[in-house]
Write a protein that holds these residues in place. Sequence first.
Motif, PDB file in Angstrom:
ATOM      1  N   LEU A  58       0.878  -1.107   0.010  1.00  0.00           N
ATOM      2  CA  LEU A  58       0.032   0.065  -0.136  1.00  0.00           C
ATOM      3  C   LEU A  58       0.929   1.171  -0.093  1.00  0.00           C
ATOM      4  CD1 LEU A  58      -2.818  -1.042   2.566  1.00  0.00           C
ATOM      5  CD2 LEU A  58      -2.923  -0.773   0.097  1.00  0.00           C
ATOM      6  N   ALA A  94       2.328   1.740  -3.642  1.00  0.00           N
ATOM      7  CA  ALA A  94       1.395   1.980  -4.760  1.00  0.00           C
ATOM      8  C   ALA A  94       1.735   3.160  -5.297  1.00  0.00           C
ATOM      9  CB  ALA A  94      -0.121   2.046  -4.043  1.00  0.00           C
ATOM     10  N   LEU A 129      -4.897  -1.943  -5.814  1.00  0.00           N
ATOM     11  CA  LEU A 129      -4.603  -0.432  -5.650  1.00  0.00           C
ATOM     12  C   LEU A 129      -3.440  -0.119  -6.341  1.00  0.00           C
ATOM     13  CD1 LEU A 129      -5.682   0.099  -1.890  1.00  0.00           C
ATOM     14  CD2 LEU A 129      -6.654   1.486  -3.961  1.00  0.00           C
ATOM     15  N   ALA A 153      -3.505  -0.038 -10.157  1.00  0.00           N
ATOM     16  CA  ALA A 153      -4.156   1.457 -10.384  1.00  0.00           C
ATOM     17  C   ALA A 153      -3.157   2.531 -10.683  1.00  0.00           C
ATOM     18  CB  ALA A 153      -5.348   1.966  -9.572  1.00  0.00           C
ATOM     19  N   VAL A 163      -1.967   5.889  -2.698  1.00  0.00           N
ATOM     20  CA  VAL A 163      -3.037   6.031  -1.702  1.00  0.00           C
ATOM     21  C   VAL A 163      -3.008   6.657  -0.422  1.00  0.00           C
ATOM     22  CG1 VAL A 163      -3.475   3.540  -2.597  1.00  0.00           C
ATOM     23  CG2 VAL A 163      -2.190   3.832  -0.525  1.00  0.00           C
ATOM     24  N   HIS A 215      -9.803   4.513   3.809  1.00  0.00           N
ATOM     25  CA  HIS A 215     -10.103   5.390   2.764  1.00  0.00           C
ATOM     26  C   HIS A 215     -10.161   6.905   2.871  1.00  0.00           C
ATOM     27  CE1 HIS A 215     -13.951   5.601   4.600  1.00  0.00           C
ATOM     28  NE2 HIS A 215     -14.450   4.218   4.333  1.00  0.00           N
ATOM     29  N   MET A 275      -9.112   4.091  -8.454  1.00  0.00           N
ATOM     30  CA  MET A 275      -8.863   3.746  -7.209  1.00  0.00           C
ATOM     31  C   MET A 275     -10.070   3.411  -6.241  1.00  0.00           C
ATOM     32  SD  MET A 275      -6.047   6.330  -6.039  1.00  0.00           S
ATOM     33  CE  MET A 275      -6.117   6.041  -4.389  1.00  0.00           C
ATOM     34  N   ALA A 315     -11.244  -0.333  -5.328  1.00  0.00           N
ATOM     35  CA  ALA A 315     -10.126  -0.865  -4.645  1.00  0.00           C
ATOM     36  C   ALA A 315     -10.271  -0.356  -3.070  1.00  0.00           C
ATOM     37  CB  ALA A 315      -8.892  -0.758  -5.165  1.00  0.00           C
ATOM     38  N   LEU A 316     -10.258   0.962  -2.804  1.00  0.00           N
ATOM     39  CA  LEU A 316     -10.209   1.632  -1.651  1.00  0.00           C
ATOM     40  C   LEU A 316     -11.375   1.130  -0.803  1.00  0.00           C
ATOM     41  CD1 LEU A 316      -9.211   5.241  -2.085  1.00  0.00           C
ATOM     42  CD2 LEU A 316      -8.037   3.436  -0.966  1.00  0.00           C
ATOM     43  N   ALA A 335      -7.478  -6.795 -10.185  1.00  0.00           N
ATOM     44  CA  ALA A 335      -7.980  -5.558 -10.310  1.00  0.00           C
ATOM     45  C   ALA A 335      -9.537  -5.744 -10.555  1.00  0.00           C
ATOM     46  CB  ALA A 335      -7.321  -4.547 -10.911  1.00  0.00           C
TER      47      ALA A 335
END
Length: 641
Positions: free
Chosen positions: A203, A206, A263, A266, A270, A298, A312, A315-316, A597
């Motif tokens: 994360l 990302a 994520l 993407a 994040v 998020h 995003m 996925a968030l 994804a």
Amino acid sequence: MSRTGSESRHLALPPWLAHALRAQRGPIPWSAVVRGALAAGPLLLAAVLLGRTSLGVVAAIAAMLAGINDRPGSRRVSVKRLGVPALAGAGGLLVGTYAGAHVGAVVLSLLLTGVGLLAGGISAIGPVASGAGTQLLVASAIGAGMPVPEAGWLRALAFLAGAGWLLALRLLLPTPGATAGDFRFDGERDAVAAVYDAVADLLEAAGSKDGIARRAALTAALDHAQDALAGPRLRRYASSSAERRLHAQYAAALPLAEAATALAWAGEAVPGRASEGPRRLAAAVRENTHAGPLPAPHLPHARLRSRGGTPMAPALRALDDALLHAADAFDQGEGGDLHTRRRTAKDLLRLAFGAGGREYGLRVALCFGAGAAVAQALHHTRWYGQHTHWYWLPATAVFLVKPDLGPLVSRVLCRAAGTVLGALVFAGFAAVLPRPEGLIALVAVSGALIPVATRHFAAQTAVVTVLVLALVMVGGEPQASVSRIGETLLACAIVIVVGHLPMPGQRGGTVRARLVAAGSAAHSYLAHVLCEARDPMAGPNSRATRWTLRREAYRTLAEAETAIALAAAELPALARHSEGADEVVAVLERLVDTTTACAVQLDDSGRLSARQREQLTELLRQFEKGRERTGLRLPELPLAV
């Protein structure tokens, strides 16, 4: 191009030499060091005190071989990792002992060649099978070539006792610093915690250039945790609350890993707080505590709705849902599916007798059989002088022919250098140490050094050479450093020649087999995700199947990448047989990431985005081109997305 860049490229070492100079890094495994010190040395001392020195030598050799396989992991996995090769070694010792006593040199060489063919094919199944194949061959050579007065069945029992002693130490001694919860599950606890840390790392990476490496690290962490939890058991399901809790914590990490991968796919950074939740979960696993309140990862919901068209947002939201699910699973701790695919006997036979198993089996058989034949010829012509041990040459060939230990030339260079160094070091110690107590102490010190020396093949060879030479001398043989160096160099020459001989069928069988497995797994995963999109009634069972297929896809990709990296580091004559495979596996890797994804997107909205459709179509087209260019018989992937 600048002059500096041109010079650096000219100074770059060839892959086969660079691999020989590369060593693994990491903290010293003190628990394994302690076990190594308490294994071979004390066993040999007890045997000497009881007047059964020869059996003590056999037991110490078994403990040494088990120590080479004693890697980090759970106690349950160590039963299989140490026990299965020990059983194979005991069987090889029986075969070698009785064959060496009742057949002539020619028949014995042919018999050992057949054992090499079988062991080589079995080694293609996986790491544990490879360890079993190695010990089967080494023990059969020792049984045939080591003059031990005891009967074969007694030697086999001593071998099992030596390996069993190290296994008992592995099961009973607590890991230093592991004070949280039941110490029996400290390996599993560390493995599951590492998964949550790997999710947090992904994360944080990302949208950066480190994203691919972090995703690969997450795959490795999931593979390690899955193996740690899925070891052999007497009952089908976890029987203790502590183990069920760990299973639940591992299962809760899978949707988190899926969301984090989406994520990363993407390609955008994040929110910084997104990694805080997985970090807290990792700490909760290590400390064996409840997760407690977790921060929302998020962006505010209103902003998410306004950005609903971005890659995003789904996925968030999936990450948020996965964290809530994880917090609930941590509190309940009711167990969970490990999402492993059991391999049937048919699958194992296909691996052992497929293209990769056949090619490797032939090379092992030729190297081992030729080593045994040359060693016996030299022995019967008294090239050895008063030394009756001829097993060193074929046993050395076994380790040299193992691709698990690196590319061929790298293995040969490291084995030769390690043997020379170890023999010279032992010669120095043998000149000053009292016998047998000084040599027994040297065996104990060498056993303690094995877990550290396994980071580099030359260092491992040096330590093992010192240990074995000390054992042989305790057993009554004179100092044999010079003959060991000569036998090692002969084994190196045999393996180099056999390794470059043409074989029936296509070369690069191991790489091809791994690529076919990765392509098949990617096909199954993509087909299931697309099928889920068309089935509105798909429920939790379908999602569990998806996670199982996802784990299989990433695991087979990692195995293919490892095989390709080893093949690429061979000499050009061998490396050319796997050209283009790295491009195919790179396409498959991006395809599996994109499929992940897509799965998250379909869970959120029920349809794919335009970007996902375009990328899937392009990746499938690249995959088809790779199939045609390399000539690999990979499965056709669905083109309609």
